[in-house]
Structure formats: structure tokens, C-alpha cells
Scaffold this motif. Structure first.
Motif, PDB file in Angstrom:
ATOM      1  N   HIS A   1       7.925 -11.107 -31.079  1.00 19.02           N
ATOM      2  CA  HIS A   1       8.425  -9.796 -31.506  1.00 19.02           C
ATOM      3  C   HIS A   1       9.484  -9.946 -32.597  1.00 19.02           C
ATOM      4  O   HIS A   1       9.458  -9.222 -33.597  1.00 19.02           O
ATOM      5  CB  HIS A   1       9.005  -9.049 -30.304  1.00 19.02           C
ATOM      6  CG  HIS A   1       9.531  -7.689 -30.641  1.00 19.02           C
ATOM      7  ND1 HIS A   1       8.717  -6.623 -30.965  1.00 19.02           N
ATOM      8  CD2 HIS A   1      10.814  -7.223 -30.726  1.00 19.02           C
ATOM      9  CE1 HIS A   1       9.455  -5.557 -31.231  1.00 19.02           C
ATOM     10  NE2 HIS A   1      10.726  -5.896 -31.091  1.00 19.02           N
ATOM     11  N   GLN A   2      10.403 -10.897 -32.410  1.00 16.73           N
ATOM     12  CA  GLN A   2      11.434 -11.122 -33.423  1.00 16.73           C
ATOM     13  C   GLN A   2      10.817 -11.630 -34.722  1.00 16.73           C
ATOM     14  O   GLN A   2      11.207 -11.212 -35.814  1.00 16.73           O
ATOM     15  CB  GLN A   2      12.459 -12.141 -32.896  1.00 16.73           C
ATOM     16  CG  GLN A   2      13.251 -11.683 -31.682  1.00 16.73           C
ATOM     17  CD  GLN A   2      14.214 -10.553 -32.008  1.00 16.73           C
ATOM     18  OE1 GLN A   2      14.652 -10.423 -33.144  1.00 16.73           O
ATOM     19  NE2 GLN A   2      14.535  -9.739 -31.020  1.00 16.73           N
ATOM     20  N   LEU A   3       9.850 -12.535 -34.617  1.00 18.88           N
ATOM     21  CA  LEU A   3       9.220 -13.090 -35.810  1.00 18.88           C
ATOM     22  C   LEU A   3       8.421 -12.030 -36.547  1.00 18.88           C
ATOM     23  O   LEU A   3       8.454 -11.958 -37.788  1.00 18.88           O
ATOM     24  CB  LEU A   3       8.302 -14.254 -35.405  1.00 18.88           C
ATOM     25  CG  LEU A   3       7.583 -14.974 -36.538  1.00 18.88           C
ATOM     26  CD1 LEU A   3       8.585 -15.610 -37.495  1.00 18.88           C
ATOM     27  CD2 LEU A   3       6.635 -16.034 -35.982  1.00 18.88           C
ATOM     28  N   TRP A   4       7.724 -11.184 -35.803  1.00 21.94           N
ATOM     29  CA  TRP A   4       6.925 -10.129 -36.433  1.00 21.94           C
ATOM     30  C   TRP A   4       7.815  -9.163 -37.205  1.00 21.94           C
ATOM     31  O   TRP A   4       7.492  -8.776 -38.335  1.00 21.94           O
ATOM     32  CB  TRP A   4       6.135  -9.391 -35.349  1.00 21.94           C
ATOM     33  CG  TRP A   4       5.258  -8.301 -35.899  1.00 21.94           C
ATOM     34  CD1 TRP A   4       4.046  -8.439 -36.507  1.00 21.94           C
ATOM     35  CD2 TRP A   4       5.549  -6.891 -35.897  1.00 21.94           C
ATOM     36  NE1 TRP A   4       3.549  -7.217 -36.881  1.00 21.94           N
ATOM     37  CE2 TRP A   4       4.449  -6.250 -36.519  1.00 21.94           C
ATOM     38  CE3 TRP A   4       6.614  -6.121 -35.426  1.00 21.94           C
ATOM     39  CZ2 TRP A   4       4.401  -4.872 -36.676  1.00 21.94           C
ATOM     40  CZ3 TRP A   4       6.558  -4.749 -35.579  1.00 21.94           C
ATOM     41  CH2 TRP A   4       5.463  -4.135 -36.202  1.00 21.94           C
ATOM     42  N   ASN A   5       8.934  -8.768 -36.606  1.00 24.97           N
ATOM     43  CA  ASN A   5       9.859  -7.876 -37.308  1.00 24.97           C
ATOM     44  C   ASN A   5      10.419  -8.524 -38.569  1.00 24.97           C
ATOM     45  O   ASN A   5      10.546  -7.871 -39.621  1.00 24.97           O
ATOM     46  CB  ASN A   5      11.023  -7.481 -36.385  1.00 24.97           C
ATOM     47  CG  ASN A   5      10.633  -6.427 -35.365  1.00 24.97           C
ATOM     48  OD1 ASN A   5       9.733  -5.626 -35.621  1.00 24.97           O
ATOM     49  ND2 ASN A   5      11.280  -6.424 -34.215  1.00 24.97           N
ATOM     50  N   ALA A   6      10.754  -9.813 -38.474  1.00 25.43           N
ATOM     51  CA  ALA A   6      11.310 -10.512 -39.632  1.00 25.43           C
ATOM     52  C   ALA A   6      10.276 -10.631 -40.746  1.00 25.43           C
ATOM     53  O   ALA A   6      10.591 -10.401 -41.923  1.00 25.43           O
ATOM     54  CB  ALA A   6      11.810 -11.893 -39.212  1.00 25.43           C
ATOM     55  N   GLN A   7       9.042 -10.962 -40.394  1.00 21.42           N
ATOM     56  CA  GLN A   7       7.993 -11.091 -41.404  1.00 21.42           C
ATOM     57  C   GLN A   7       7.695  -9.751 -42.064  1.00 21.42           C
ATOM     58  O   GLN A   7       7.458  -9.687 -43.276  1.00 21.42           O
ATOM     59  CB  GLN A   7       6.727 -11.666 -40.766  1.00 21.42           C
ATOM     60  CG  GLN A   7       6.853 -13.126 -40.373  1.00 21.42           C
ATOM     61  CD  GLN A   7       5.621 -13.645 -39.675  1.00 21.42           C
ATOM     62  OE1 GLN A   7       4.827 -12.871 -39.115  1.00 21.42           O
ATOM     63  NE2 GLN A   7       5.440 -14.952 -39.674  1.00 21.42           N
ATOM     64  N   ARG A   8       7.717  -8.693 -41.286  1.00 21.42           N
ATOM     65  CA  ARG A   8       7.458  -7.361 -41.838  1.00 21.42           C
ATOM     66  C   ARG A   8       8.524  -6.959 -42.845  1.00 21.42           C
ATOM     67  O   ARG A   8       8.245  -6.266 -43.822  1.00 21.42           O
ATOM     68  CB  ARG A   8       7.399  -6.345 -40.693  1.00 21.42           C
ATOM     69  CG  ARG A   8       6.969  -4.946 -41.123  1.00 21.42           C
ATOM     70  CD  ARG A   8       6.911  -4.023 -39.935  1.00 21.42           C
ATOM     71  NE  ARG A   8       8.200  -3.914 -39.271  1.00 21.42           N
ATOM     72  CZ  ARG A   8       8.458  -3.059 -38.282  1.00 21.42           C
ATOM     73  NH1 ARG A   8       7.501  -2.261 -37.834  1.00 21.42           N
ATOM     74  NH2 ARG A   8       9.652  -3.016 -37.720  1.00 21.42           N
ATOM     75  N   GLN A   9       9.759  -7.429 -42.619  1.00 21.78           N
ATOM     76  CA  GLN A   9      10.874  -7.114 -43.512  1.00 21.78           C
ATOM     77  C   GLN A   9      11.093  -8.178 -44.588  1.00 21.78           C
ATOM     78  O   GLN A   9      12.017  -8.072 -45.384  1.00 21.78           O
ATOM     79  CB  GLN A   9      12.146  -6.932 -42.684  1.00 21.78           C
ATOM     80  CG  GLN A   9      12.067  -5.791 -41.678  1.00 21.78           C
ATOM     81  CD  GLN A   9      13.242  -5.771 -40.716  1.00 21.78           C
ATOM     82  OE1 GLN A   9      14.313  -6.313 -41.006  1.00 21.78           O
ATOM     83  NE2 GLN A   9      13.056  -5.163 -39.553  1.00 21.78           N
ATOM     84  N   GLY A  10      10.266  -9.210 -44.578  1.00 21.30           N
ATOM     85  CA  GLY A  10      10.378 -10.254 -45.578  1.00 21.30           C
ATOM     86  C   GLY A  10      11.636 -11.099 -45.463  1.00 21.30           C
ATOM     87  O   GLY A  10      12.171 -11.564 -46.471  1.00 21.30           O
ATOM     88  N   ARG A  11      12.107 -11.326 -44.240  1.00 21.06           N
ATOM     89  CA  ARG A  11      13.325 -12.106 -44.046  1.00 21.06           C
ATOM     90  C   ARG A  11      13.081 -13.227 -43.046  1.00 21.06           C
ATOM     91  O   ARG A  11      12.032 -13.307 -42.406  1.00 21.06           O
ATOM     92  CB  ARG A  11      14.460 -11.210 -43.539  1.00 21.06           C
ATOM     93  CG  ARG A  11      14.181 -10.509 -42.210  1.00 21.06           C
ATOM     94  CD  ARG A  11      15.374  -9.732 -41.713  1.00 21.06           C
ATOM     95  NE  ARG A  11      15.082  -8.998 -40.490  1.00 21.06           N
ATOM     96  CZ  ARG A  11      15.118  -9.513 -39.269  1.00 21.06           C
ATOM     97  NH1 ARG A  11      15.426 -10.798 -39.118  1.00 21.06           N
ATOM     98  NH2 ARG A  11      14.850  -8.780 -38.215  1.00 21.06           N
ATOM     99  N   LEU A  12      14.055 -14.087 -42.912  1.00 21.85           N
ATOM    100  CA  LEU A  12      14.005 -15.184 -41.964  1.00 21.85           C
ATOM    101  C   LEU A  12      14.345 -14.685 -40.561  1.00 21.85           C
ATOM    102  O   LEU A  12      15.284 -13.903 -40.385  1.00 21.85           O
ATOM    103  CB  LEU A  12      14.999 -16.271 -42.393  1.00 21.85           C
ATOM    104  CG  LEU A  12      15.048 -17.553 -41.568  1.00 21.85           C
ATOM    105  CD1 LEU A  12      13.747 -18.327 -41.707  1.00 21.85           C
ATOM    106  CD2 LEU A  12      16.230 -18.412 -42.028  1.00 21.85           C
ATOM    107  N   ALA A  13      13.585 -15.131 -39.568  1.00 27.20           N
ATOM    108  CA  ALA A  13      13.868 -14.753 -38.183  1.00 27.20           C
ATOM    109  C   ALA A  13      15.030 -15.593 -37.656  1.00 27.20           C
ATOM    110  O   ALA A  13      14.927 -16.818 -37.554  1.00 27.20           O
ATOM    111  CB  ALA A  13      12.637 -14.971 -37.305  1.00 27.20           C
ATOM    112  N   VAL A  14      16.155 -14.937 -37.363  1.00 24.95           N
ATOM    113  CA  VAL A  14      17.338 -15.655 -36.866  1.00 24.95           C
ATOM    114  C   VAL A  14      17.967 -14.967 -35.663  1.00 24.95           C
ATOM    115  O   VAL A  14      19.038 -15.372 -35.208  1.00 24.95           O
ATOM    116  CB  VAL A  14      18.400 -15.802 -37.989  1.00 24.95           C
ATOM    117  CG1 VAL A  14      17.873 -16.660 -39.118  1.00 24.95           C
ATOM    118  CG2 VAL A  14      18.840 -14.423 -38.506  1.00 24.95           C
ATOM    119  N   THR A  15      17.323 -13.938 -35.135  1.00 21.46           N
ATOM    120  CA  THR A  15      17.886 -13.200 -34.011  1.00 21.46           C
ATOM    121  C   THR A  15      17.090 -13.487 -32.736  1.00 21.46           C
ATOM    122  O   THR A  15      16.031 -14.111 -32.771  1.00 21.46           O
ATOM    123  CB  THR A  15      17.864 -11.686 -34.294  1.00 21.46           C
ATOM    124  OG1 THR A  15      16.516 -11.278 -34.591  1.00 21.46           O
ATOM    125  CG2 THR A  15      18.758 -11.349 -35.469  1.00 21.46           C
TER     126      THR A  15
END
Length: 222
Positions: A122-136
């Protein structure tokens, strides 16, 4: 003497159903997209299939070790289905192995692994959708929570129902996940540059550090 295994094994429909349930369950959490994702998911699926083949299909480990098992613990019917819970049997657990300490530990590992895979995806999907690195979320503690989740699930099954084949597969699969993680890091570093390098310096790859306050990165930095 060991009794006939016919009533406890050869249940190939259960092999199919249980394998399908866990593979589909993992797929619903992991949702592989890239070739790297499919390799890691395929390796996990092979482990699950090998496990349930011995659990309900053909007890290869019991047959291979039958001489030693029967001579060391002669009072146990090693072809009874519950006897496949080798840790409980070997340590003399008298009640149902489904309530034994190793079985309960396996539930914790399997549940924790699936939870980690789900939350991390879920965290990775949100980060990829926003074009950012998953760090949360889990990514604030370890860089590869989904791979760690798969390892925890496999470890949980090993604790519950160890077999020769899955014990042999486990270190190979861990090694494969580590290599996939390194390959993933190279791609991520190429994409995010210094941002990822700073993140990688402060967050461990697989084993979290709990002594400090954790990673200070947040989504605003990327």
C-alpha cells in the motif's frame, strides 16, 4: 510400527486448494507488476506448492527419515497426519500439535509476514502513483519490507511443518530475494539519486533498528 499413510496423505485436492488459497492470498497483497516482482512471487509460489505437496500429498520427508524417526521415537505413528508437525513430536508435545508452541509461533510469523507485505505494498503503491520514493510505514524501518514479509511467511511454514525440500529451498530463496533487492536498489538509486543514497544510509535493508527514533525521511523530502 508405522501404519498405512493412505488416510492421511494422497489428498491431492487439498494440495491444490491450500496452495491456491495461499498463492492467491499472497497475490492479492503483493500484486506483482515487473519481471522482478514475478520472479519473487514465483519463487514463493514454488515453496508453497512444495510445502502442501508434503503436507497432504506425499510425505517425502517422513519416508526418508522413517528409520531414524521410528527408532528414536517408537511410540509415535509417523504416518499419522499430525505427526508431520515434527517439532512438536520431537519435543514431546502431548496435546494437539495445532496448539503447540511451534505451531503458534508459525501463525505469528505467517500473519506478521502477510501483514508486512500488505502494508508495504500500500505504501509503495501510493509512492509510485505520486512519483516519489517510498519512505513511510514499514519503509521507514527497512528498505525491503515486502521481501522480508515473504521470508517471514516461509519461515513460519518451516517452523510449523519442516520438510527436506522446503528446508533446502529456504536459503536459496532468501539468497534470491537478497539479489533481487540489490538489483532493485540499483534501479531506484539511478532514478532518485542522492535522495535514495541518503535514505539507504539511514534505513537498514532487512533488519530494522529500534533503538532510535527511526528514519527522519518523509514524503515531503521526495
Amino acid at each position: 510400527m508405522m501404519t498405512d499413510a493412505g488416510a492421511s496423505y494422497g489428498l491431492w485436492l487439498l494440495v491444490f486448494i491450500n496452495s491456491a488459497v495461499f498463492i492467491i492470498f499472497a497475490f492479492s497483497f503483493f500484486k506483482p507488476q515487473t519481471s522482478r516482482d514475478w520472479r519473487s512471487f514465483g519463487a514463493f509460489s514454488a515453496f508453497i506448492l512444495a510445502l502442501f505437496t508434503e503436507m497432504y500429498g506425499f510425505p517425502l520427508t517422513i519416508f526418508v527419515l522413517s528409520g531414524w524417526l521410528q527408532s528414536t521415537w517408537p511410540d509415535i505413528d509417523w504416518l499419522a497426519h499430525d505427526s508431520g508437525h515434527l517439532p512438536e513430536m520431537m519435543f514431546g508435545w502431548k496435546s494437539s500439535p495445532h496448539f503447540g508452541p511451534f505451531h503458534l509461533l508459525s501463525f505469528a510469523l505467517i500473519g506478521g509476514g502477510f501483514w508486512l507485505i500488505s502494508v508495504a505494498w500500500h505504501q509503495l503503491w501510493n509512492a509510485q502513483r505520486q512519483g516519489r520514493l517510498a519512505v513511510t510505514g514499514p519503509y521507514a524501518r527497512i528498505r525491503h519490507p515486502q521481501y522480508v514479509g515473504f521470508i517471514l511467511v516461509m519461515l513460519g511454514f518451516l517452523v510449523q511443518w519442516p520438510t527436506i525440500l522446503t528446508l533446502a529451498m529456504f536459503p536459496v530463496l532468501v539468497w534470491m530475494y537478497v539479489r533481487l533487492a540489490r538489483s532493485e536498489e540499483a534501479d531506484t538509486s539511478a532514478r532518485f539519486g542522492q535522495v535514495y543514497e541518503q535514505y539507504a544510509q539511514s534505513v537498514p535493508a532487512f533488519i530494522p533498528r529500534f533503538a532510535g527514533a527511526g528514519n527522519k525521511h518523509d514524503s515531503r523530502e521526495v
